[in-house]
Design a protein around this motif. Sequence first.
Motif, PDB file in Angstrom:
ATOM      1  N   LEU A  17      78.915   5.245 132.672  1.00 15.06           N
ATOM      2  CA  LEU A  17      79.973   6.202 132.994  1.00 15.06           C
ATOM      3  C   LEU A  17      81.216   5.389 133.310  1.00 15.06           C
ATOM      4  CD1 LEU A  17      80.909   9.077 133.541  1.00 15.06           C
ATOM      5  CD2 LEU A  17      80.000   8.834 135.858  1.00 15.06           C
ATOM      6  N   ASP A  18      82.181   5.376 132.405  1.00 14.00           N
ATOM      7  CA  ASP A  18      83.388   4.563 132.553  1.00 14.00           C
ATOM      8  C   ASP A  18      84.487   5.403 133.190  1.00 14.00           C
ATOM      9  OD1 ASP A  18      85.359   2.676 132.418  1.00 14.00           O
ATOM     10  OD2 ASP A  18      85.313   2.452 130.231  1.00 14.00           O
ATOM     11  N   LEU A  19      84.816   5.095 134.451  1.00 14.44           N
ATOM     12  CA  LEU A  19      85.855   5.812 135.178  1.00 14.44           C
ATOM     13  C   LEU A  19      87.127   4.986 135.311  1.00 14.44           C
ATOM     14  CD1 LEU A  19      83.591   7.295 138.002  1.00 14.44           C
ATOM     15  CD2 LEU A  19      84.390   8.423 135.923  1.00 14.44           C
ATOM     16  N   GLU A  63      77.413  12.485 134.219  1.00 15.56           N
ATOM     17  CA  GLU A  63      77.943  13.028 135.467  1.00 15.56           C
ATOM     18  C   GLU A  63      76.949  13.985 136.120  1.00 15.56           C
ATOM     19  OE1 GLU A  63      79.445  13.093 132.534  1.00 15.56           O
ATOM     20  OE2 GLU A  63      81.514  12.415 132.718  1.00 15.56           O
ATOM     21  N   MET A  88      77.943   2.647 136.421  1.00 16.61           N
ATOM     22  CA  MET A  88      79.303   3.197 136.367  1.00 16.61           C
ATOM     23  C   MET A  88      80.309   2.064 136.493  1.00 16.61           C
ATOM     24  SD  MET A  88      79.180   6.494 138.860  1.00 16.61           S
ATOM     25  CE  MET A  88      78.460   5.605 140.220  1.00 16.61           C
TER      26      MET A  88
END
Length: 137
Positions: A17-19, A63, A88
């Motif tokens: 999960l690339d934030l 998510e 993440m």
Amino acid sequence: GARITRARVRVAVTPVLDLTAARGDVRRVPFMLAAALEGSKRFQVVDPLAVSDMFASGSLRVEEMLARPERSMRAARNLEVSGWIVPMLLERRGVTYLDVTYISAVTGRALISRRLPLVTASAAEEQRFPWEPRPED
């Protein structure tokens, strides 16, 4: 659940999960985590390609693994795993971190999380010897 000495814990590694705003190429991260876990001889990891196909179909999102425990429990039954590893990428004050969370497939809750900063290649190149202070110090 309890840790048994002979059995290996069966887990699945989700896609990253690339934030961050950088949007780097993180496709290999689940495979590298799976290889490290398998190498410890304590975990049996489901093929990351099969897990990424499950997420690519659109029926499940990374998510949701963190926010909706019932979804992670239901998806775990399909793969017959006892836990999820959710990597993440986060960015805080200009530093990129890799955060890895272990989610129980029995309860759907996060049990442990570790966060480490990623060192840029330029910072590692400027430091000639391990005992020297980093250039940003």
